[in-house]
Design an enzyme around this catalytic site. Structure first.
Site, short mmCIF file in Angstrom:
data_model
loop_
_atom_site.label_atom_id
_atom_site.label_comp_id
_atom_site.label_asym_id
_atom_site.label_seq_id
_atom_site.Cartn_x
_atom_site.Cartn_y
_atom_site.Cartn_z
N CYS A 1 31.22 35.05 39.87
CA CYS A 1 30.73 35.90 38.79
C CYS A 1 30.49 37.29 39.36
CB CYS A 1 29.43 35.33 38.25
SG CYS A 1 29.59 33.60 37.79
N LYS B 1 39.27 36.82 39.78
CA LYS B 1 39.95 37.39 40.94
C LYS B 1 39.41 36.83 42.25
CE LYS B 1 41.97 41.44 42.80
NZ LYS B 1 43.30 40.80 42.78
#
Ligand code: F6R
Length: 616
Positions: free
Chosen positions: A2, A611
């Site tokens: 996160c 990512k």
């Protein structure tokens, strides 16, 4: 995986949190939320499932009261689905305390059972709320946020970055990290926390990297860092080498489009300062000659695209240094009792420097006596900090989830490393090394040429192929990892079934997949440099064409031999065989992007992905 941001200072924190989250959204986009302590000393919170834009719209319609202390979060869901309730922040102490969290608290069920038995109630399915409630209980006992936070984090197992604030202590945000990223941004009369520097680079480029198992407390005027026992610790300052504009889209249709266009600079910047008198000498590796002289084996450790960069690097590293090289997927490595000793050099490759699988593999190898060197793109990241040495790629911030410019920079860094080691060990004649350096220095110009000549052609091809359901990629030698990379990119951002194969493997099974019309990309080696390989690949093309495949070749300019067998030809400039991957991957990046655009998909934020993969 996160994104986390924290702020204390004089400015309206909501603006800073939302701007920071926009830059961190690549880390996860299942939900977003912020909490702000307003001027009246009341903690307000808003969180919404979906991308940051959903939260932004909500805040525009129903603003929170303004304040100058706040925390913000963008989520990649692990425990509990991507709902409003499971979004962060999580509140405790009757809404006076807010907590955000990255990664996984492994002992959350047992902590939850303990808290439930004491009568605490939970709203969400997350592990984070357990930390919030635990912190609320500790705060009620001490009324000291830092002390309560310390008492909380020592109870947590697993990996976490945790940030918290309490409305009774406005102007204070506390954070802690274990195996998960957190950096501090130092401003004038204001301070920041972020999962990475992108969270605050717009406001300051002065940063501090926090170590493992440390707690930070920021106020407008100060930063204190302690270990989990409360002892003060020294933290390492560093300067962010890029500015906020580098992390902006800057007129491009997507970050990916911008980042592919930056592939020439990514290579050039990675080479800069590492070539002296026509030979490679990497200043960061000064003093390691004895290590390089004594190693008997290199193991490249990485995941996904970075592992394909490692596979490309293996060919050149073995050829130039004569040291055997293995390439290992980080998540497989430490679970199979690998053979390691002090003569093994582990080279980890990671854009983010935070990939948990890679981090854990590096730690495992280091504990067993291997030397560790990190090839990384992100300053202040955990993997380089946990390694004995680092060679940074200087590709600049990569925001699109699909890695592109970092890939070519990772190959470049490995080539530099291999030539550095070859010089130390004397395994290559100087003239040959100098020739490789000339090849490397020419790569940025040649990539720029591919971009210039092929971008429009490939966009058109992608448009024609928008309804394609499956694509195969074939390559031999260094073309094989590029085939894997081409297939991964297509799966990742176009949601099309794609497979990469070693061309020689085709007849051992995969050729059964070929049916009339099946698109097959083939990476064709240079006929000048490797006639044997070239001819074998041309034979493979004929084998698939004979079965009805539609063949798209990536071939050197002037390679007339492939023309009769190709439905489409994508040209790359002439280069030595080991340097071709730095060029041949470019059309494949353009193709995946073009197909994603043609299908109307979100190129930068593909579904289900984030990512930086900071869970194992
Ligand atoms: C694919 C991609 C991923 C990453 C992988 C490793 O486009 O981006 O496969 O390469 O998750 O990430 P890093 O390099 O950050 O360790």
């Amino acid at each position: 995986m996160c994104g986390i941001v924290g702020y204390v200072g004089p400015r309206p924190s909501e603006d800073i949190l939302i701007a920071g989250l926009a830059r961190l959204e690549y880390r996860g986009y299942d939900s977003a939320g912020i909490a702000v302590i307003d001027q009246a000393g009341h903690l307000g919170m808003r969180k919404r499932a979906g991308k940051l834009s959903v939260l932004r719209d909500d805040l525009a319609e129903h603003p929170l009261a303004a304040g100058t202390t706040g925390i913000g979060h963008t989520r990649w869901a692990t425990h509990g689905g991507p709902t409003d309730v499971n979004a962060h922040p999580h509140l405790a102490d009757e809404g006076r305390l807010a907590v955000i969290h990255n990664d996984i608290i492994e002992n959350f069920s047992e902590l939850k059972a303990e808290l439930v038995s004491e009568g605490y109630e939970f709203l969400s399915e997350t592990d984070t709320e357990v930390a919030a409630v635990l912190l609320g209980r500790e705060y009620a006992a001490s009324h000291d946020l830092v002390a309560a936070f310390r008492a909380t984090v020592v109870r947590l197992e697993g990996a976490f970055t945790l940030l918290a604030m309490h409305q009774d202590q406005p102007g204070l945000v506390v954070g802690a990290r274990r195996n998960s990223p957190l950096v501090i941004g130092l401003g004038e009369g204001e301070n920041f926390l972020g999962s990475d520097v992108a969270a605050f680079v717009e406001y300051t480029r002065n940063a501090l990297a926090i170590g493992q198992d440390q707690i930070v407390a920021i106020t407008p005027d100060g930063v204190t860092v302690t270990d989990f026992d409360g002892a003060d610790v020294e933290v390492e300052p560093f300067q962010v080498t890029w500015d906020a504009s580098a992390a902006e889209k800057g007129g491009w249709s997507s970050f990916m489009a911008k980042e592919v266009s930056e592939e020439p600079e990514a290579v050039a910047n990675t080479l800069r300062g590492r070539i002296h008198d026509g030979l490679v000498a990497i200043p960061e590796l000064d003093g390691l000659d004895d290590l390089f002289a004594g190693i008997t084996r290199i193991v490249m450790i990485a995941a996904g695209t970075a592992s394909y960069a490692g596979m490309v690097g293996k060919y050149a590293t073995e050829h130039w240094t004569r040291i055997p090289v293995d390439v290992e997927l980080a998540h497989e490595f430490r679970y199979r009792d690998p053979v390691l000793d002090s003569h093994t050099l582990i080279v980890s490759i990671s854009q983010s420097g935070e990939t948990m699988d890679t981090l854990m593999a590096v730690k495992y190898a280091r504990e067993r006596g291997a030397a560790t060197l990190s090839i990384c793109n992100t300053q202040g990241a955990t993997i380089p900090r946990e390694s004995d040495a680092v060679v940074y790629t200087h590709a600049g911030p990569e925001v699109a989830v699909a890695s592109t410019k970092a890939f070519v920079a990772q190959i470049t860094a490995q080539y530099l490393l291999a030539l550095h080691i070859a010089r130390v060990r004397g395994t290559l004649p100087e003239a040959e090394m100098a020739q490789h350096v000339i090849e490397l220095e020419a790569i940025p110009r040649k990539i720029a040429k591919v971009l210039e000549t092929e971008t429009a052609h490939i966009a058109q091809l992608a448009h024609w192929m928008a309804d394609t359901r499956s694509v195969l990629f074939l390559g031999r030698h260094v073309g094989y990892p590029i085939a894997l990379e081409g297939a991964l990119k297509l799966k990742e951002i176009s949601y099309i079934h794609a497979e990469g194969f070693a061309a020689g493997e085709l007849k051992h099974g995969p050729i059964a997949l070929i049916e009339p019309g099946q698109p097959v990309f083939v990476l064709v080696p240079s006929p000048r440099e490797s006639a044997l390989l070239h001819d074998k690949v041309v034979s493979n093309i004929q084998e698939v064409r004979a079965r009805g495949a539609r063949v798209i070749v990536v071939a050197e300019e002037g390679d007339a031999a492939v023309l009769p067998f190709a439905d489409e030809v994508l040209h790359i400039p002439l280069a030595g065989p080991l340097f071709e991957p730095l060029l041949s991957v470019v059309p494949l990046h353009l193709f995946a992007m073009g197909l994603s655009e043609a299908k109307g998909l979100d190129v930068d934020q593909p579904r289900n992905l984030a990512k930086s993969v900071t869970v194992e």
